[in-house]
Design an enzyme around this catalytic site. Sequence first.
Site, PDB file in Angstrom:
ATOM      1  N   ARG A   1      37.906  32.361  43.383  1.00 34.60           N
ATOM      2  CA  ARG A   1      37.123  33.505  43.066  1.00 34.60           C
ATOM      3  C   ARG A   1      35.535  33.340  43.672  1.00 34.60           C
ATOM      4  O   ARG A   1      34.774  34.049  44.347  1.00 34.60           O
ATOM      5  CB  ARG A   1      36.903  33.995  41.924  1.00 34.60           C
TER       6      ARG A   1
ATOM      7  N   LYS B   1      49.662  38.252  29.087  1.00 32.79           N
ATOM      8  CA  LYS B   1      48.798  39.490  28.460  1.00 32.79           C
ATOM      9  C   LYS B   1      49.773  40.752  28.282  1.00 32.79           C
ATOM     10  O   LYS B   1      49.721  41.927  29.092  1.00 32.79           O
ATOM     11  CB  LYS B   1      47.855  39.821  29.481  1.00 32.79           C
TER      12      LYS B   1
ATOM     13  N   GLY C   1      44.664  35.665  38.503  1.00 33.98           N
ATOM     14  CA  GLY C   1      43.736  34.112  38.440  1.00 33.98           C
ATOM     15  C   GLY C   1      44.871  33.124  38.195  1.00 33.98           C
ATOM     16  O   GLY C   1      44.844  31.850  38.791  1.00 33.98           O
TER      17      GLY C   1
ATOM     18  N   GLY D   1      44.567  42.088  37.021  1.00 35.91           N
ATOM     19  CA  GLY D   1      44.850  43.576  36.465  1.00 35.91           C
ATOM     20  C   GLY D   1      44.285  44.445  37.676  1.00 35.91           C
ATOM     21  O   GLY D   1      45.120  45.512  37.652  1.00 35.91           O
TER      22      GLY D   1
HETATM   23  P1  ADP Z   1      47.426  36.447  35.380  1.00 31.31           P
HETATM   24  O1  ADP Z   1      46.214  35.578  35.104  1.00 31.31           O
HETATM   25  O2  ADP Z   1      47.941  35.675  36.839  1.00 31.31           O
HETATM   26  O3  ADP Z   1      47.156  37.655  35.410  1.00 31.31           O
HETATM   27  P2  ADP Z   1      48.475  36.116  32.707  1.00 31.31           P
HETATM   28  O4  ADP Z   1      47.142  35.717  32.475  1.00 31.31           O
HETATM   29  O5  ADP Z   1      49.112  37.488  32.102  1.00 31.31           O
HETATM   30  O6  ADP Z   1      48.475  35.923  34.262  1.00 31.31           O
HETATM   31  O7  ADP Z   1      49.374  35.057  32.265  1.00 31.31           O
HETATM   32  C1  ADP Z   1      49.222  33.848  32.388  1.00 31.31           C
HETATM   33  C2  ADP Z   1      49.768  32.659  31.475  1.00 31.31           C
HETATM   34  O8  ADP Z   1      50.992  33.070  30.878  1.00 31.31           O
HETATM   35  C3  ADP Z   1      50.012  31.615  32.334  1.00 31.31           C
HETATM   36  O9  ADP Z   1      49.379  30.261  32.042  1.00 31.31           O
HETATM   37  C4  ADP Z   1      51.540  30.973  31.806  1.00 31.31           C
HETATM   38  O10 ADP Z   1      51.773  29.771  31.873  1.00 31.31           O
HETATM   39  C5  ADP Z   1      51.682  31.896  30.774  1.00 31.31           C
HETATM   40  N1  ADP Z   1      53.008  32.267  30.283  1.00 31.31           N
HETATM   41  C6  ADP Z   1      53.957  32.985  30.784  1.00 31.31           C
HETATM   42  N2  ADP Z   1      55.231  33.016  29.849  1.00 31.31           N
HETATM   43  C7  ADP Z   1      54.672  32.417  28.918  1.00 31.31           C
HETATM   44  C8  ADP Z   1      55.488  32.514  27.540  1.00 31.31           C
HETATM   45  N3  ADP Z   1      56.853  32.718  27.561  1.00 31.31           N
HETATM   46  N4  ADP Z   1      54.665  31.908  26.880  1.00 31.31           N
HETATM   47  C9  ADP Z   1      53.399  31.187  26.972  1.00 31.31           C
HETATM   48  N5  ADP Z   1      52.737  31.503  28.043  1.00 31.31           N
HETATM   49  C10 ADP Z   1      53.277  31.853  29.040  1.00 31.31           C
HETATM   50  C1  3PG Z   2      40.235  39.246  35.433  1.00 26.84           C
HETATM   51  O1  3PG Z   2      40.316  38.206  35.358  1.00 26.84           O
HETATM   52  O2  3PG Z   2      41.290  40.044  35.544  1.00 26.84           O
HETATM   53  C2  3PG Z   2      38.897  40.030  35.491  1.00 26.84           C
HETATM   54  O3  3PG Z   2      37.909  39.219  35.682  1.00 26.84           O
HETATM   55  C3  3PG Z   2      38.795  41.096  34.808  1.00 26.84           C
HETATM   56  O4  3PG Z   2      38.685  40.481  33.126  1.00 26.84           O
HETATM   57  P1  3PG Z   2      39.067  41.283  32.067  1.00 26.84           P
HETATM   58  O5  3PG Z   2      40.501  41.601  32.017  1.00 26.84           O
HETATM   59  O6  3PG Z   2      38.451  40.462  30.741  1.00 26.84           O
HETATM   60  O7  3PG Z   2      38.243  42.502  31.941  1.00 26.84           O
HETATM   61 MG    MG Z   3      45.089  35.346  33.149  1.00 30.22          MG
END
Ligand code: ADP
Ligand code: 3PG
Ligand code: MG
Length: 393
Positions: free
Chosen positions: A38, A199, A350, A373
Amino acid sequence: MAEKRSFTDASVKGRRVLVRVDFNVPQRPDGSVADDRRIVEALPTLKHLEAAGAKTVLLSHLGRPDGKRDPKYTLRPVVHRLSALLGQPVPLADDIVGIHAIEGVTRLQNGGFLMLENLRFHPGEEANDPAFAAQLARLGDVFVEEAFGTLHRAHASTVGVPHRLPAYAGFLVQKEVRALSPLVHGAERPYAALLGGAKVADKLPLLASFLGRVDSLLLGGAIAFPFLAADGAQLGATQVEPGLGEAVAEFRTAALAAGTDLVVPTDLVFERTEGAEGEVGPANLLPDTARAYDIGPATRARFGEVLRGSKTVFWNGPLGFAEDPRFAAGTREVLAGLASVPGFHVCAGGDSARVAEALGVVGAFQYVSTGGGAALEFVQGTELPGLAAIPDA
Ligand code: ADP
Ligand code: 3PG
Ligand code: MG
């Protein structure tokens, strides 16, 4: 999607330019930057401003400190990496809109940079408080939106400030909009969305507009568990996000009506006790002590089949807990298979980009977005408040 007014149309020499960036980067336990994508992606805009003689003030959030100052979320490690990448020291004003920030801006030379401390240390940022937005806006003459990953948030720095200053889009925002726009209306079918990650409660409501827009929705990662649980699956001691039964049922009904094929795991990889080797079991019945963390081989094969038949693929969220080698195979195998499939494949998020790189499968993607998101909402045709705040070209 209409093009946004570019900051290259603004006169910036000797003027104070507020640049909203998304430097919410993955960090190591000691706080250092684990993945600087980023920051690197914002460099062309920052270098352009430097060469044009602007006085650049950088605004970002990091994590979710909830309106309170918390040393865990300081932007100091980010500024450290940024200074190295820019080849000039970037001072950090620790009080956001206080006297240090005002003095720091006054001291700026043409071509210089100042970064303000984490905007979310101030409760006015997420609340889009008018007084806070006005204080921020007073620090600049021009606003440049470069935080593609934060455009889905209606906060003081993404909406309040651009409404108070002449506002423009930076190179990264322009690039992301251009690259992702084909998915909004003209995606080649069949189109598959491959979704995982952690998430869960955050993301489930954000997936509704995929229905009808994509032909298949493949669910892995922790987001698949509430779907399995709703079918009566016994997942042992697996952590399943609670309270989503009704949302899942509604989502299913909507998918059926829209003609979108929902594909959930039929087998999972689990650990029987903490730290034990991964075992494969059916997704409807796992041992009492099992904690599931990845999709199993039959699910990977089924996902692979759907992806081979797709011309467009949007991926967000690892399909398992991929940081742990015992639970990385699902994500690795599915993405490795995707690499040989012709078509337009987008990686968004990310953690997703970091995991794809760590597993050596980032080459499966024609485009890697800095948004998680934000990209998820953008490709579904949702209006992003931060983008709506920038005038069209
Ligand atoms: P992104 O940042 O790409 O939008 P998220 O933040 O939603 O993705 O999720 C990322 C994390 O979810 C990763 O670090 C991954 O290892 C974890 N993950 C996926 N499935 C599981 C699971 N069943 N239990 C715990 N962590 C998980
Ligand atoms: C993200 O990593 O998706 C953005 O930086 C937004 O972060 P946030 O979900 O905490 O608003
Ligand atoms: Mg994430």
